[in-house]
Design an enzyme around this catalytic site. Structure first.
Site, PDB file in Angstrom:
ATOM      1  N   GLU A   1      25.164  42.145  39.029  1.00  0.00           N
ATOM      2  CA  GLU A   1      25.820  42.304  40.317  1.00  0.00           C
ATOM      3  C   GLU A   1      26.215  40.823  41.050  1.00  0.00           C
ATOM      4  OE1 GLU A   1      26.323  45.200  41.961  1.00  0.00           O
ATOM      5  OE2 GLU A   1      26.049  45.540  39.849  1.00  0.00           O
TER       6      GLU A   1
ATOM      7  N   PRO B   1      34.285  37.840  43.095  1.00  0.00           N
ATOM      8  CA  PRO B   1      34.948  38.798  44.094  1.00  0.00           C
ATOM      9  C   PRO B   1      35.140  38.058  45.292  1.00  0.00           C
ATOM     10  CG  PRO B   1      33.131  39.877  42.715  1.00  0.00           C
ATOM     11  CD  PRO B   1      33.148  38.552  42.278  1.00  0.00           C
TER      12      PRO B   1
ATOM     13  N   ARG C   1      51.247  30.052  29.972  1.00  0.00           N
ATOM     14  CA  ARG C   1      52.565  30.165  29.830  1.00  0.00           C
ATOM     15  C   ARG C   1      53.549  29.164  30.866  1.00  0.00           C
ATOM     16  NH1 ARG C   1      55.022  32.921  33.946  1.00  0.00           N
ATOM     17  NH2 ARG C   1      56.674  33.640  32.766  1.00  0.00           N
TER      18      ARG C   1
ATOM     19  N   ASP D   1      60.712  33.078  37.556  1.00  0.00           N
ATOM     20  CA  ASP D   1      59.809  34.153  37.650  1.00  0.00           C
ATOM     21  C   ASP D   1      59.894  34.567  39.097  1.00  0.00           C
ATOM     22  OD1 ASP D   1      58.645  33.900  35.326  1.00  0.00           O
ATOM     23  OD2 ASP D   1      56.871  32.838  35.955  1.00  0.00           O
TER      24      ASP D   1
HETATM   25  C1  9D3 Z   1      28.495  45.618  45.540  1.00  0.00           C
HETATM   26  C2  9D3 Z   1      28.789  44.150  45.758  1.00  0.00           C
HETATM   27  N1  9D3 Z   1      29.631  43.833  44.498  1.00  0.00           N
HETATM   28  C3  9D3 Z   1      30.738  42.939  44.958  1.00  0.00           C
HETATM   29  C4  9D3 Z   1      32.153  43.725  45.325  1.00  0.00           C
HETATM   30  C5  9D3 Z   1      29.002  43.324  43.384  1.00  0.00           C
HETATM   31  C6  9D3 Z   1      29.601  42.985  42.144  1.00  0.00           C
HETATM   32  C7  9D3 Z   1      30.577  43.920  41.716  1.00  0.00           C
HETATM   33  C8  9D3 Z   1      31.095  43.169  40.357  1.00  0.00           C
HETATM   34  C9  9D3 Z   1      29.646  41.571  41.771  1.00  0.00           C
HETATM   35  C10 9D3 Z   1      30.328  41.173  40.609  1.00  0.00           C
HETATM   36  C11 9D3 Z   1      31.343  42.288  40.011  1.00  0.00           C
HETATM   37  C12 9D3 Z   1      32.008  41.763  38.660  1.00  0.00           C
HETATM   38  N2  9D3 Z   1      33.345  41.118  39.171  1.00  0.00           N
HETATM   39  C13 9D3 Z   1      33.508  39.756  38.834  1.00  0.00           C
HETATM   40  O1  9D3 Z   1      32.773  39.251  38.320  1.00  0.00           O
HETATM   41  C14 9D3 Z   1      35.091  39.502  39.190  1.00  0.00           C
HETATM   42  C15 9D3 Z   1      35.968  39.849  39.906  1.00  0.00           C
HETATM   43  C16 9D3 Z   1      36.365  41.328  40.407  1.00  0.00           C
HETATM   44  O2  9D3 Z   1      35.356  42.230  40.121  1.00  0.00           O
HETATM   45  N3  9D3 Z   1      37.455  41.554  40.932  1.00  0.00           N
HETATM   46  C17 9D3 Z   1      38.385  40.571  41.137  1.00  0.00           C
HETATM   47  N4  9D3 Z   1      38.270  39.508  40.450  1.00  0.00           N
HETATM   48  C18 9D3 Z   1      36.882  39.313  40.087  1.00  0.00           C
HETATM   49  S1  9D3 Z   1      36.536  37.407  39.696  1.00  0.00           S
HETATM   50  C19 9D3 Z   1      35.189  37.901  39.152  1.00  0.00           C
END
Ligand code: 9D3
Length: 254
Positions: A115, A88, A153, A168
């Site tokens: 997490e 994230p 793709r 695209d």
């Molecule tokens: C409360 C803190 N959270 C961060 C927003 C902890 C957390 C939540 C969910 C940490 C990792 C995740 C799992 N998500 C991913 O691994 C992830 C992800 C995403 O949740 N949204 C957009 N892109 C991605 S890439 C990996």
């Protein structure tokens, strides 16, 4: 192109890889996908992949040992190709990033769960981090499939149309114009007459205007960087003057 995927849930990938256009790319030898189960690289009796965070607080953290063992076992130390953590906190995935990755002969996608992952993975193992958007998922597997799909793709020969990827929506910078197919009238809703006119100049103009209108309404941010022609500007000025100041642009109609 060869993509290495490191995950605790390799079974999630198989159905999509077998069902989509990716299946054709794999069968034609244009794409190789190797799935690596991180749990297979644990050495303890319970195959532990997560643990509580140092310093306390909620949630679990992905342990470094199995992740390093998996990635270095497959790619060597240091890894022989880019290792991209799905996170994230990563840089946003865009069509531009897809083109970037499409140039690589080989790269690895590392999927986190829980997490988060132990920070030493970020510091000492991965070369890049990518997020697919500002929303919270349960892990990196769907982001990895998303990236794999978008990049595959772009490999020459994967799409039927040789320059299909070139026009695209996000490659050109405007949203796409509306598409219609048979029947000419469906439930009383007709196809816009201009598309049946046979006047190709008129059709091209209509499509351009619809693309501009849609972009103005749904993604005005895209218009800030898109190179508008003089005719585009004239059209948009006319639309903006027709609608009340600060009111949304008019409905898109035929
Ligand atoms: C409360 C803190 N959270 C961060 C927003 C902890 C957390 C939540 C969910 C940490 C990792 C995740 C799992 N998500 C991913 O691994 C992830 C992800 C995403 O949740 N949204 C957009 N892109 C991605 S890439 C990996």
């Amino acid at each position: 192109m060869r993509v290495e995927i490191f995950t605790l849930f390799p079974d999630l990938f198989q159905p999509y890889l077998e069902t989509s256009i990716l299946d054709k790319a794999i069968k034609r030898g244009l794409l190789q996908v190797a799935l690596h189960d991180i749990r297979a690289y644990t050495t303890d009796r319970h195959h532990t992949t997560d643990d509580a965070p140092y310093g306390g607080g909620g949630g679990m953290v992905m342990k470094p040992e199995p992740v390093f063992a998996a990635v270095e076992g497959v790619l060597g130390a240091p890894p022989c190709c880019p290792v991209i953590l799905m996170s994230p906190q990563g840089r946003p995935f865009t069509q531009k990033v897809a083109y970037e990755l499409a140039e690589l002969p080989r790269f690895a996608l590392l999927c986190g769960r829980y997490e988060g992952v132990d920070e030493r993975i970020r510091e000492h193992l991965v070369s890049d981090q990518i997020s697919i958007g500002d929303f919270v998922l349960t892990g990196g597997e769907l982001p990895a499939l998303t990236i794999l799909d978008a990049v595959s793709r772009l490999i020459p020969g994967v799409l039927g149309d040789p320059d299909g990827a070139a026009d695209d929506s996000f490659a050109s910078g405007l949203l796409e114009y509306p598409h219609y197919t048979r029947p000419e009238v469906f439930r009383g809703w007709p196809v816009p007459a201009v598309l049946l006119s046979g006047n190709h100049a008129e059709i091209a103009r209509w499509r351009r205007e619809q693309a501009l209108l849609r972009t103005l309404r749904q993604r005005p941010d895209l218009l800030e960087t898109f190179p508008l022609s003089q005719a585009d500007r004239k059209f948009l000025d006319r639309i903006r003057n027709e609608s009340e100041p600060d009111s949304p642009p008019p409905e898109i109609t035929g």
